[in-house]
Design a protein around this motif. Structure first.
Motif, PDB file in Angstrom:
ATOM      1  N   GLY A 159       1.244  -7.144  -5.706  1.00 27.16           N
ATOM      2  CA  GLY A 159       1.175  -5.904  -6.460  1.00 27.16           C
ATOM      3  C   GLY A 159       1.288  -4.700  -5.537  1.00 27.16           C
ATOM      4  O   GLY A 159       1.617  -4.817  -4.359  1.00 27.16           O
ATOM      5  N   LYS A 160       1.002  -3.547  -6.093  1.00 27.10           N
ATOM      6  CA  LYS A 160       0.986  -2.314  -5.319  1.00 27.10           C
ATOM      7  C   LYS A 160      -0.234  -1.513  -5.766  1.00 27.10           C
ATOM      8  O   LYS A 160      -0.521  -1.436  -6.964  1.00 27.10           O
ATOM      9  N   THR A 161      -0.956  -0.935  -4.817  1.00 29.93           N
ATOM     10  CA  THR A 161      -2.159  -0.188  -5.182  1.00 29.93           C
ATOM     11  C   THR A 161      -2.293   1.069  -4.341  1.00 29.93           C
ATOM     12  O   THR A 161      -1.873   1.105  -3.184  1.00 29.93           O
ATOM     13  N   ASP A 162      -2.890   2.091  -4.933  1.00 32.68           N
ATOM     14  CA  ASP A 162      -3.292   3.270  -4.186  1.00 32.68           C
ATOM     15  C   ASP A 162      -4.808   3.404  -4.206  1.00 32.68           C
ATOM     16  O   ASP A 162      -5.353   4.484  -3.981  1.00 32.68           O
ATOM     17  N   SER A 163      -5.493   2.291  -4.481  1.00 30.11           N
ATOM     18  CA  SER A 163      -6.954   2.258  -4.439  1.00 30.11           C
ATOM     19  C   SER A 163      -7.466   1.832  -3.071  1.00 30.11           C
ATOM     20  O   SER A 163      -8.668   1.603  -2.903  1.00 30.11           O
ATOM     21  N   PHE A 164      -6.565   1.699  -2.126  1.00 31.07           N
ATOM     22  CA  PHE A 164      -6.873   1.220  -0.784  1.00 31.07           C
ATOM     23  C   PHE A 164      -6.033   2.036   0.191  1.00 31.07           C
ATOM     24  O   PHE A 164      -4.828   2.202  -0.006  1.00 31.07           O
ATOM     25  N   ILE A 165      -6.676   2.575   1.232  1.00 30.74           N
ATOM     26  CA  ILE A 165      -5.955   3.360   2.241  1.00 30.74           C
ATOM     27  C   ILE A 165      -6.021   2.618   3.573  1.00 30.74           C
ATOM     28  O   ILE A 165      -7.106   2.291   4.068  1.00 30.74           O
ATOM     29  N   TRP A 166      -4.867   2.335   4.114  1.00 29.88           N
ATOM     30  CA  TRP A 166      -4.742   1.629   5.387  1.00 29.88           C
ATOM     31  C   TRP A 166      -5.042   2.608   6.523  1.00 29.88           C
ATOM     32  O   TRP A 166      -4.380   3.631   6.657  1.00 29.88           O
ATOM     33  N   HIS A 167      -6.041   2.283   7.327  1.00 30.30           N
ATOM     34  CA  HIS A 167      -6.499   3.187   8.378  1.00 30.30           C
ATOM     35  C   HIS A 167      -6.095   2.648   9.748  1.00 30.30           C
ATOM     36  O   HIS A 167      -6.547   1.585  10.160  1.00 30.30           O
ATOM     37  N   ILE A 168      -5.255   3.394  10.440  1.00 32.40           N
ATOM     38  CA  ILE A 168      -4.860   3.040  11.806  1.00 32.40           C
ATOM     39  C   ILE A 168      -5.633   3.930  12.771  1.00 32.40           C
ATOM     40  O   ILE A 168      -5.616   5.155  12.653  1.00 32.40           O
TER      41      ILE A 168
ATOM     42  N   LEU B 216       0.830  -1.197   0.000  1.00 34.99           N
ATOM     43  CA  LEU B 216       0.000   0.000   0.000  1.00 34.99           C
ATOM     44  C   LEU B 216       0.870   1.255   0.000  1.00 34.99           C
ATOM     45  O   LEU B 216       1.945   1.287   0.589  1.00 34.99           O
ATOM     46  N   LYS B 217       0.354   2.307  -0.630  1.00 37.04           N
ATOM     47  CA  LYS B 217       1.080   3.561  -0.746  1.00 37.04           C
ATOM     48  C   LYS B 217       0.640   4.597   0.279  1.00 37.04           C
ATOM     49  O   LYS B 217       1.361   5.570   0.513  1.00 37.04           O
ATOM     50  N   THR B 218      -0.549   4.418   0.855  1.00 43.31           N
ATOM     51  CA  THR B 218      -1.116   5.471   1.688  1.00 43.31           C
ATOM     52  C   THR B 218      -1.639   4.907   2.998  1.00 43.31           C
ATOM     53  O   THR B 218      -2.278   3.850   3.020  1.00 43.31           O
ATOM     54  N   GLN B 219      -1.393   5.650   4.063  1.00 43.27           N
ATOM     55  CA  GLN B 219      -1.871   5.279   5.393  1.00 43.27           C
ATOM     56  C   GLN B 219      -2.554   6.504   6.016  1.00 43.27           C
ATOM     57  O   GLN B 219      -2.033   7.621   5.946  1.00 43.27           O
ATOM     58  N   LEU B 220      -3.707   6.282   6.625  1.00 47.76           N
ATOM     59  CA  LEU B 220      -4.359   7.311   7.428  1.00 47.76           C
ATOM     60  C   LEU B 220      -4.199   6.896   8.883  1.00 47.76           C
ATOM     61  O   LEU B 220      -4.769   5.904   9.327  1.00 47.76           O
ATOM     62  N   ASN B 221      -3.394   7.651   9.629  1.00 42.13           N
ATOM     63  CA  ASN B 221      -3.108   7.335  11.024  1.00 42.13           C
ATOM     64  C   ASN B 221      -3.677   8.464  11.872  1.00 42.13           C
ATOM     65  O   ASN B 221      -3.130   9.566  11.893  1.00 42.13           O
ATOM     66  N   ASN B 222      -4.806   8.157  12.570  1.00 39.10           N
ATOM     67  CA  ASN B 222      -5.581   9.209  13.216  1.00 39.10           C
ATOM     68  C   ASN B 222      -5.980  10.200  12.123  1.00 39.10           C
ATOM     69  O   ASN B 222      -6.673   9.825  11.191  1.00 39.10           O
ATOM     70  N   TYR B 223      -5.521  11.426  12.167  1.00 31.44           N
ATOM     71  CA  TYR B 223      -5.817  12.376  11.080  1.00 31.44           C
ATOM     72  C   TYR B 223      -4.611  12.632  10.196  1.00 31.44           C
ATOM     73  O   TYR B 223      -4.663  13.480   9.301  1.00 31.44           O
ATOM     74  N   HIS B 224      -3.509  11.900  10.406  1.00 34.05           N
ATOM     75  CA  HIS B 224      -2.281  12.093   9.627  1.00 34.05           C
ATOM     76  C   HIS B 224      -2.337  11.237   8.352  1.00 34.05           C
ATOM     77  O   HIS B 224      -2.424  10.014   8.437  1.00 34.05           O
ATOM     78  N   LEU B 225      -2.287  11.868   7.205  1.00 28.88           N
ATOM     79  CA  LEU B 225      -2.249  11.152   5.936  1.00 28.88           C
ATOM     80  C   LEU B 225      -0.789  10.999   5.525  1.00 28.88           C
ATOM     81  O   LEU B 225      -0.083  11.989   5.306  1.00 28.88           O
ATOM     82  N   LYS B 226      -0.343   9.746   5.428  1.00 30.09           N
ATOM     83  CA  LYS B 226       1.077   9.470   5.222  1.00 30.09           C
ATOM     84  C   LYS B 226       1.256   8.622   3.968  1.00 30.09           C
ATOM     85  O   LYS B 226       0.381   7.847   3.595  1.00 30.09           O
ATOM     86  N   HIS B 227       2.428   8.749   3.358  1.00 29.25           N
ATOM     87  CA  HIS B 227       2.741   8.003   2.135  1.00 29.25           C
ATOM     88  C   HIS B 227       4.032   7.216   2.341  1.00 29.25           C
ATOM     89  O   HIS B 227       4.964   7.684   2.987  1.00 29.25           O
ATOM     90  N   GLY B 228       4.045   6.009   1.806  1.00 33.11           N
ATOM     91  CA  GLY B 228       5.219   5.165   1.960  1.00 33.11           C
ATOM     92  C   GLY B 228       5.088   3.903   1.133  1.00 33.11           C
ATOM     93  O   GLY B 228       4.391   3.872   0.113  1.00 33.11           O
ATOM     94  N   ASP B 229       5.747   2.855   1.572  1.00 29.81           N
ATOM     95  CA  ASP B 229       5.732   1.558   0.895  1.00 29.81           C
ATOM     96  C   ASP B 229       5.420   0.521   1.964  1.00 29.81           C
ATOM     97  O   ASP B 229       6.319  -0.071   2.549  1.00 29.81           O
ATOM     98  N   TYR B 230       4.137   0.326   2.231  1.00 31.33           N
ATOM     99  CA  TYR B 230       3.705  -0.512   3.346  1.00 31.33           C
ATOM    100  C   TYR B 230       3.541  -1.945   2.857  1.00 31.33           C
ATOM    101  O   TYR B 230       2.694  -2.234   2.010  1.00 31.33           O
ATOM    102  N   HIS B 231       4.364  -2.845   3.430  1.00 34.68           N
ATOM    103  CA  HIS B 231       4.395  -4.225   2.949  1.00 34.68           C
ATOM    104  C   HIS B 231       3.485  -5.091   3.809  1.00 34.68           C
ATOM    105  O   HIS B 231       2.281  -4.866   3.859  1.00 34.68           O
TER     106      HIS B 231
END
Length: 224
Positions: free
Chosen positions: A202-211, A134-149
């Motif tokens: 694969g890798k997708t930015d169609s899904f946002i990981w929400h913590i 995943l390319k995107t993470q929403l952590n509380n209200y922080h929108l972060k970008h990375g390479d989440y395996h």
């Protein structure tokens, strides 16, 4: 090419506000050939959360104008059995569904998530399990970008646990397992790896990981 049918599975644990968003994410998909099985797992309570989502259900129709969602209530058990019961609630047989998609209630599925999965399978046929970094993470209200395996619990050829997609052979392998200690997705992936099933990563930015604070596995990672 045959139109693939997906079974979305969502065991949820008394989080009706997240369940509503989860249903709306499914309704908003631009790929419509799916059935969504949801089971609300409770302890000894008898809450009926129908009022939270009943205005949505009439809009949950597939291409044949039949309802494509089922919501049930069961007593909470271990995580593996909770998922298996959610699969079985849909009356799953290998002739009805082509792939099962793990559809967590607390993550964000963009409108093209299922169509992305469909395209990935079309371009890379023959794998038993599909998953994504995943390319995107929403952590509380922080929108972060990375390479989440895969958080380190899976073999490297598998992606994030909340993106897992299983074909019929992988589903059969999962259904044959008995519950054990630890997280269900780790047991599933490691078992499928051990018996030689094939993985596509694969890798997708169609899904946002929400913590968020209620995450069973990642709640301690919540940022203030």
């Amino acid at each position: 090419m045959k139109l693939k049918k997906f079974l979305l599975i969502t065991p949820t644990y008394r989080r009706p506000y997240m369940l509503r968003s989860c249903i709306m994410d499914a309704m908003n998909q631009d790929y419509k050939n799916f059935f969504h099985s949801i089971v609300i797992y409770q302890d000894n309570t008898n809450y009926d959360y129908t009022l939270v989502y009943n205005d949505l259900i009439s809009n949950c129709l597939d291409k044949d104008e039949s309802s494509n969602i089922q919501i049930g209530y069961q007593t909470k058990g271990n995580q593996h059995d909770n998922y298996i019961n959610t699969i079985k609630q849909a009356g799953y047989t290998t002739g009805d569904i082509d792939y099962i998609v793990k559809w967590d209630d607390d993550d964000i599925h963009k409108a093209d998530y299922l169509s992305t999965i469909n395209s990935v399978i079309d371009l890379n046929p023959g794998y038993n399990i599909y998953s994504f970094k995943l390319k995107t993470q929403l952590n509380n209200y922080h929108l972060k970008h990375g390479d989440y395996h895969n958080l380190g619990a899976f073999p490297d050829r598998a992606g994030m646990p909340n993106t897992l997609v299983f074909d019929k052979l992988a589903i059969k392998a999962i259904l044959s397992l008995s519950a054990g200690p630890g997280f269900e997705d780790t047991a599933w992936v490691n078992h499928c790896n051990e018996i030689g099933l094939t993985f596509f990563l694969g890798k997708t930015d169609s899904f946002i990981w929400h913590i968020h604070g209620g995450n069973i596995s990642t709640g301690d990672w919540l940022e203030p």
